[in-house]
Design a protein around this motif. Structure first.
Motif, mmCIF file in Angstrom:
data_model
loop_
_atom_site.group_PDB
_atom_site.id
_atom_site.type_symbol
_atom_site.label_atom_id
_atom_site.label_comp_id
_atom_site.label_asym_id
_atom_site.label_seq_id
_atom_site.Cartn_x
_atom_site.Cartn_y
_atom_site.Cartn_z
ATOM 1 N N LEU A 135 77.955 12.420 -6.148
ATOM 2 C CA LEU A 135 76.967 13.378 -5.582
ATOM 3 C C LEU A 135 75.486 12.491 -5.030
ATOM 4 O O LEU A 135 75.090 11.677 -5.957
ATOM 5 N N ASN A 136 75.062 13.509 -4.104
ATOM 6 C CA ASN A 136 73.849 12.694 -2.792
ATOM 7 C C ASN A 136 72.732 13.331 -3.612
ATOM 8 O O ASN A 136 73.369 14.905 -3.194
ATOM 9 N N LEU A 137 71.597 12.992 -3.681
ATOM 10 C CA LEU A 137 70.850 13.087 -3.656
ATOM 11 C C LEU A 137 69.210 12.494 -3.450
ATOM 12 O O LEU A 137 69.288 11.470 -3.388
ATOM 13 N N ALA A 138 69.491 13.530 -2.370
ATOM 14 C CA ALA A 138 67.720 12.183 -1.195
ATOM 15 C C ALA A 138 66.546 13.319 -1.699
ATOM 16 O O ALA A 138 66.643 14.915 -0.880
ATOM 17 N N LEU A 139 65.520 12.851 -2.163
ATOM 18 C CA LEU A 139 64.337 12.953 -2.482
ATOM 19 C C LEU A 139 63.164 12.944 -1.638
ATOM 20 O O LEU A 139 63.111 11.653 -1.336
ATOM 21 N N GLU A 140 62.636 13.467 -1.136
ATOM 22 C CA GLU A 140 60.817 13.095 0.317
ATOM 23 C C GLU A 140 60.421 14.309 -0.124
ATOM 24 O O GLU A 140 60.307 14.975 -0.648
ATOM 25 N N VAL A 141 59.086 13.113 -0.001
ATOM 26 C CA VAL A 141 57.924 13.698 -0.587
ATOM 27 C C VAL A 141 56.758 13.689 0.738
ATOM 28 O O VAL A 141 56.666 12.840 1.609
ATOM 29 N N THR A 142 55.881 14.460 1.478
ATOM 30 C CA THR A 142 54.919 14.762 3.026
ATOM 31 C C THR A 142 53.685 15.136 2.430
ATOM 32 O O THR A 142 53.556 15.525 1.687
ATOM 33 N N ALA A 143 52.647 13.694 1.996
ATOM 34 C CA ALA A 143 50.897 14.584 1.845
ATOM 35 C C ALA A 143 51.113 15.442 2.920
ATOM 36 O O ALA A 143 51.128 15.024 4.561
ATOM 37 N N LEU A 144 49.779 16.392 2.701
ATOM 38 C CA LEU A 144 49.604 17.660 3.074
ATOM 39 C C LEU A 144 47.856 17.739 2.994
ATOM 40 O O LEU A 144 47.708 18.609 3.392
ATOM 41 N N GLY A 145 47.729 16.996 2.348
ATOM 42 C CA GLY A 145 46.483 16.737 1.189
ATOM 43 C C GLY A 145 45.699 16.509 2.784
ATOM 44 O O GLY A 145 45.911 16.104 3.910
ATOM 45 N N GLU A 146 43.880 16.717 3.071
ATOM 46 C CA GLU A 146 42.670 16.075 3.967
ATOM 47 C C GLU A 146 42.762 14.501 4.366
ATOM 48 O O GLU A 146 42.107 14.093 5.180
ATOM 49 N N VAL A 147 42.697 14.377 3.019
ATOM 50 C CA VAL A 147 42.752 12.264 2.014
ATOM 51 C C VAL A 147 43.752 11.851 2.100
ATOM 52 O O VAL A 147 44.857 12.625 1.712
ATOM 53 N N ALA A 148 43.802 10.581 1.729
ATOM 54 C CA ALA A 148 44.920 10.026 1.762
ATOM 55 C C ALA A 148 45.366 9.972 -0.174
ATOM 56 O O ALA A 148 44.283 10.032 -0.794
ATOM 57 N N ASN A 149 45.805 10.040 -0.631
ATOM 58 C CA ASN A 149 46.500 9.921 -1.987
ATOM 59 C C ASN A 149 47.195 8.974 -2.309
ATOM 60 O O ASN A 149 48.592 8.623 -1.428
ATOM 61 N N GLN A 274 51.940 11.117 6.191
ATOM 62 C CA GLN A 274 53.247 10.680 6.111
ATOM 63 C C GLN A 274 53.562 10.851 4.713
ATOM 64 O O GLN A 274 53.512 12.115 3.966
ATOM 65 N N ASP A 275 55.284 10.160 5.146
ATOM 66 C CA ASP A 275 56.022 10.950 4.069
ATOM 67 C C ASP A 275 56.917 9.394 3.244
ATOM 68 O O ASP A 275 56.967 8.428 3.746
ATOM 69 N N MET A 276 57.233 9.730 2.574
ATOM 70 C CA MET A 276 57.978 8.724 1.551
ATOM 71 C C MET A 276 59.110 9.145 0.343
ATOM 72 O O MET A 276 59.791 10.488 0.632
ATOM 73 N N SER A 277 60.097 8.035 0.225
ATOM 74 C CA SER A 277 61.913 8.984 0.149
ATOM 75 C C SER A 277 62.133 8.151 -1.333
ATOM 76 O O SER A 277 62.463 6.827 -1.255
#
Length: 287
Positions: A135-149, A274-277
């Motif tokens: 079982l392989n789980l790959a999770l990623e998030v990309t920031a969509l706001g107008e400022v850094a968070n 930008q994103d992270m995973s």
């Protein structure tokens, strides 16, 4: 009301998912024996409509609890209201409380996505694949706001707990709290929280974050073992409630309340776009 499920399978295992319930994994079982590889979820658990009764769910855009009603961004304060009735702190982000979109589904693969403004703007993807019992789980998030968070990620699997369950997972330290459930300092591992070499789960309740993890663990169960590896993290959370038939081993990018710890360990300040995973592989190995 029936909950829509996706079904995946490979030669050795079967998996069901509930995209509408926070992109949760419901049941993962061995075909030959019928054994539950994640905590079994019956019809009542599924009907409850919460990931906390199911097999595993993604943690986005942070893991576990955040104190002080929010955290500081470079341009100001990010307020966070509590998001459950059972906890005084905002917990586990917001992705687990929303329905996800099915972008792709085939026999051995599913790709789920979520785009949201709650509690701030991001897009999350969860890629789930099965191959030869892995079982392989790959999770990623990309920031969509107008400022850094500040962002963090995690996965929250529930595993069966038996008298014979054993865990192997090296760590260098544990985060401890002075009060409440928000850790403030690192400490050495007590003897019954050291899982290198492999040993039984502690008899007393554990609900703590561990650091200095090389990203590998083994969960040994009656009749099989799970050989696990993670990427994008040096931390895990271990939740062993006393007297329960499950435990949680959670690969997470950061310790609990990292937004208020010195240096914000494991968190990423993402600029818009930008994103992270974070990845987690769990290989089923029958005896």
């Amino acid at each position: 009301m029936a909950v829509p499920l996706l079904h995946l399978q490979d030669r050795l295992t079967r998996l069901s998912l509930a995209p509408d319930i926070g992109a949760s994994l419901v049941n993962w079982t061995a075909k030959r024996t019928g054994q539950a590889l994640l905590r079994h979820s019956d019809a009542a658990a599924l009907a409850a409509g919460t990931p906390r009764r199911l097999g595993c769910y993604p943690l986005v855009p942070w893991s576990n609890r955040i104190g002080e009603g929010g955290f500081a961004r470079p341009d100001g304060w990010q307020a966070l209201p509590r998001n459950t009735e059972h906890d005084p702190y905002p917990i586990h982000g917001s992705a687990w409380q929303q329905a996800w979109h099915v972008e792709h589904h085939s026999e051995q693969r599913a790709r789920l996505t979520l785009e949201t403004q709650v509690p701030f703007a991001y897009r999350a993807t969860l890629e789930v694949t099965l191959h030869e019992g892995c079982l392989n789980l790959a999770l990623e998030v990309t920031a969509l706001g107008e400022v850094a968070n500040w962002f963090g990620l995690g996965l929250h699997p529930y595993f069966p707990r038996h008298a014979q369950t054993r865990l192997q997972a090296a760590a260098q330290h544990v985060w401890l709290a002075e009060q409440d459930q928000l850790p403030s300092r690192q400490a050495s591992l007590p003897d019954d929280w050291q899982f290198e070499p492999m040993g039984p789960l502690p008899a007393r309740t554990v609900d703590h974050g561990f650091g200095g993890w090389p990203g590998h663990c083994i969960i040994e169960q009656p009749g099989y073992r799970l050989r696990c590896s993670a990427s994008g993290t040096e931390h895990f959370l271990l939740f062993c409630p006393e007297g329960k038939d499950f435990f949680c081993f959670e690969p997470v990018s950061h310790p609990v309340n990292a937004h208020h710890l010195p240096g914000r360990p494991g968190l990423r300040l993402l600029q818009p776009g930008q994103d992270m995973s974070l990845g987690f592989n769990v290989q089923y190995q029958p005896e």
